[in-house]
Design a protein around this motif. Sequence first.
Motif, PDB file in Angstrom:
ATOM      1  N   ASP A  91       0.823  -1.205   0.000  1.00 13.21           N
ATOM      2  CA  ASP A  91       0.000   0.000   0.000  1.00 13.21           C
ATOM      3  C   ASP A  91       0.859   1.258   0.000  1.00 13.21           C
ATOM      4  N   LYS A  92       2.164   1.081   0.139  1.00 11.53           N
ATOM      5  CA  LYS A  92       3.105   2.204   0.117  1.00 11.53           C
ATOM      6  C   LYS A  92       3.838   2.219  -1.218  1.00 11.53           C
ATOM      7  N   SER A  93       4.399   3.365  -1.559  1.00 19.34           N
ATOM      8  CA  SER A  93       5.155   3.491  -2.807  1.00 19.34           C
ATOM      9  C   SER A  93       6.476   2.730  -2.701  1.00 19.34           C
ATOM     10  N   ALA A  94       7.070   2.437  -3.846  1.00 20.31           N
ATOM     11  CA  ALA A  94       8.331   1.693  -3.870  1.00 20.31           C
ATOM     12  C   ALA A  94       9.447   2.422  -3.121  1.00 20.31           C
ATOM     13  N   PRO A  95       9.643   3.752  -3.319  1.00 21.05           N
ATOM     14  CA  PRO A  95      10.701   4.435  -2.546  1.00 21.05           C
ATOM     15  C   PRO A  95      10.469   4.361  -1.043  1.00 21.05           C
ATOM     16  N   GLU A  96       9.208   4.458  -0.629  1.00 22.09           N
ATOM     17  CA  GLU A  96       8.922   4.380   0.807  1.00 22.09           C
ATOM     18  C   GLU A  96       9.205   2.977   1.333  1.00 22.09           C
ATOM     19  N   ARG A  97       8.868   1.949   0.562  1.00 19.26           N
ATOM     20  CA  ARG A  97       9.155   0.581   0.991  1.00 19.26           C
ATOM     21  C   ARG A  97      10.649   0.356   1.111  1.00 19.26           C
ATOM     22  N   PHE A  98      11.412   0.900   0.168  1.00 16.75           N
ATOM     23  CA  PHE A  98      12.870   0.746   0.218  1.00 16.75           C
ATOM     24  C   PHE A  98      13.440   1.460   1.441  1.00 16.75           C
ATOM     25  N   TRP A  99      12.961   2.659   1.729  1.00 21.30           N
ATOM     26  CA  TRP A  99      13.455   3.411   2.878  1.00 21.30           C
ATOM     27  C   TRP A  99      13.133   2.692   4.190  1.00 21.30           C
ATOM     28  N   LEU A 100      11.926   2.155   4.310  1.00 16.74           N
ATOM     29  CA  LEU A 100      11.556   1.417   5.511  1.00 16.74           C
ATOM     30  C   LEU A 100      12.407   0.157   5.671  1.00 16.74           C
ATOM     31  N   MET A 101      12.729  -0.486   4.556  1.00 17.04           N
ATOM     32  CA  MET A 101      13.574  -1.675   4.606  1.00 17.04           C
ATOM     33  C   MET A 101      14.973  -1.323   5.105  1.00 17.04           C
ATOM     34  N   ILE A 102      15.534  -0.220   4.602  1.00 17.24           N
ATOM     35  CA  ILE A 102      16.870   0.198   5.028  1.00 17.24           C
ATOM     36  C   ILE A 102      16.867   0.555   6.510  1.00 17.24           C
ATOM     37  N   LYS A 103      15.830   1.248   6.976  1.00 17.98           N
ATOM     38  CA  LYS A 103      15.740   1.590   8.396  1.00 17.98           C
ATOM     39  C   LYS A 103      15.676   0.336   9.266  1.00 17.98           C
ATOM     40  N   SER A 104      14.916  -0.652   8.820  1.00 19.42           N
ATOM     41  CA  SER A 104      14.816  -1.897   9.589  1.00 19.42           C
ATOM     42  C   SER A 104      16.159  -2.631   9.620  1.00 19.42           C
ATOM     43  N   TYR A 105      16.853  -2.658   8.481  1.00 18.91           N
ATOM     44  CA  TYR A 105      18.139  -3.346   8.431  1.00 18.91           C
ATOM     45  C   TYR A 105      19.172  -2.648   9.309  1.00 18.91           C
ATOM     46  N   ALA A 106      19.090  -1.318   9.381  1.00 14.24           N
ATOM     47  CA  ALA A 106      20.013  -0.582  10.255  1.00 14.24           C
ATOM     48  C   ALA A 106      19.806  -0.961  11.713  1.00 14.24           C
ATOM     49  N   GLN A 107      18.588  -1.406  12.061  1.00 15.20           N
ATOM     50  CA  GLN A 107      18.278  -1.860  13.417  1.00 15.20           C
ATOM     51  C   GLN A 107      18.400  -3.372  13.546  1.00 15.20           C
ATOM     52  N   LEU A 108      18.971  -4.015  12.502  1.00 10.82           N
ATOM     53  CA  LEU A 108      19.149  -5.475  12.457  1.00 10.82           C
ATOM     54  C   LEU A 108      17.818  -6.213  12.554  1.00 10.82           C
ATOM     55  N   ASP A 109      16.774  -5.604  12.014  1.00  8.66           N
ATOM     56  CA  ASP A 109      15.453  -6.226  11.932  1.00  8.66           C
ATOM     57  C   ASP A 109      15.202  -6.603  10.469  1.00  8.66           C
ATOM     58  N   PHE A 110      15.277  -7.897  10.168  1.00  8.77           N
ATOM     59  CA  PHE A 110      15.174  -8.353   8.785  1.00  8.77           C
ATOM     60  C   PHE A 110      13.779  -8.841   8.419  1.00  8.77           C
ATOM     61  N   GLY A 111      12.846  -8.711   9.341  1.00  8.32           N
ATOM     62  CA  GLY A 111      11.452  -8.977   9.033  1.00  8.32           C
ATOM     63  C   GLY A 111      11.071 -10.442   9.081  1.00  8.32           C
ATOM     64  N   GLN A 112       9.811 -10.686   8.682  1.00 11.60           N
ATOM     65  CA  GLN A 112       9.221 -12.026   8.671  1.00 11.60           C
ATOM     66  C   GLN A 112       9.005 -12.489   7.232  1.00 11.60           C
ATOM     67  N   SER A 113       9.137 -13.760   7.025  1.00 15.60           N
ATOM     68  CA  SER A 113       8.860 -14.332   5.712  1.00 15.60           C
ATOM     69  C   SER A 113       7.386 -14.175   5.367  1.00 15.60           C
ATOM     70  N   PHE A 114       7.097 -13.912   4.092  1.00 16.23           N
ATOM     71  CA  PHE A 114       5.709 -13.806   3.646  1.00 16.23           C
ATOM     72  C   PHE A 114       4.974 -15.146   3.729  1.00 16.23           C
ATOM     73  N   PHE A 115       5.681 -16.217   3.405  1.00 17.76           N
ATOM     74  CA  PHE A 115       5.022 -17.507   3.225  1.00 17.76           C
ATOM     75  C   PHE A 115       5.467 -18.570   4.221  1.00 17.76           C
ATOM     76  N   ARG A 116       6.384 -18.244   5.109  1.00 16.10           N
ATOM     77  CA  ARG A 116       6.821 -19.179   6.142  1.00 16.10           C
ATOM     78  C   ARG A 116       6.585 -18.521   7.496  1.00 16.10           C
ATOM     79  N   ASP A 117       6.137 -19.271   8.439  1.00 15.06           N
ATOM     80  CA  ASP A 117       5.839 -18.731   9.765  1.00 15.06           C
ATOM     81  C   ASP A 117       7.121 -18.643  10.588  1.00 15.06           C
ATOM     82  N   ALA A 118       8.052 -17.794  10.141  1.00 14.69           N
ATOM     83  CA  ALA A 118       9.337 -17.647  10.825  1.00 14.69           C
ATOM     84  C   ALA A 118       9.981 -16.348  10.376  1.00 14.69           C
TER      85      ALA A 118
END
Length: 361
Positions: A91-118
Amino acid sequence: MLAYIVRRLLLIVPTLLGILLINFIIVQAAPGGPVEQMIAKLEGFDAASGGATARVSGGGGEVSVAGSNYRGAQGLDPELVAEIEKMYGFDKSAPERFWLMIKSYAQLDFGQSFFRDASVVDLILEKMPVSISLGLWSTLITYLISIPLGIAKATRHGSAFDVWTSSAIIVGYAIPAFLFAILLIVLFAGGSYWDWFPLRGLTSGNFDELSLGGKILDYFWHLALPVTALVIGNFATLTLLTKNSFLDEIGKQYVVTARAKGLTDNRVLYGHVFRNAMLIVVAGFPSAFLGIFFAGSMLIEVIFSLDGLGLLGFESIVNRDYPVVFGTLFIFSLFGLVAKLLSDLMYTLIDPRIDFDSREN
């Protein structure tokens, strides 16, 4: 040396950003993203039901309907499509998604898998033992074979030994590792001839019931064929590198001078030539290990049903599991850049005369 290390560490940040940006643009432009997959699933076309290998071979499907932003979205409630987009962050634009991803990686938060419960980190840690086993043992065995063979070829250059070993090296260089893997399966894993080695997994089903010695034997019994395939597919390049490095050093003036002073061939080889010739071979160990560890074993893992990082990366790309794709890309790229730095530092450990601080930038 400290200033050189600091400069290299500072360069890692823009390099990682560039790698992530280029891959983000490429992956986002590719069709068949997670939103399309969910829409196809709701429409009865489960594109991911057979896994990554099923999609590659034609399993599953995605419908294409004109007049919609997503294939197969016609007939679905627009609010439902919006909810799916929000669930995957589209629901967000591509630049915003990229920026949020970089911010998360800077905090060592790599997120959750879309299709695996891990989480991405948990998936990497779960798959890492298999890839470490393949990468570590195949790299060590490759070095143990290639370095002595390369030295022997250099000291016997032009002899019958050099000629017939070159024939074996040409075969190893020309044929990829996965073809050797298929041949080994046909011969030794019940394909057509002998059934001596297991074909699936890293350990047997009764592994926990075995003694310590039995566990060790079972572990290497399962690794025998995949490691052999990787070694055969990778030893040729290192052997030729070792041979050419020694040949280059043997022809230099200091070797001629040492022989003229009465030193034996072994004293000249191991007292003078060895350190200089082995510099490029040993210093490349971190990069060689990571190359096999992260990329070289992917097809081997698929062929031998070994659930490691190579198979995880392949499936995440095919299934458009973006958190796993970019999380593993970030971590592996970081490891690769650090390995390059370690390779340079190993040069100075092997030969202290090398000073990277004195190099011109």
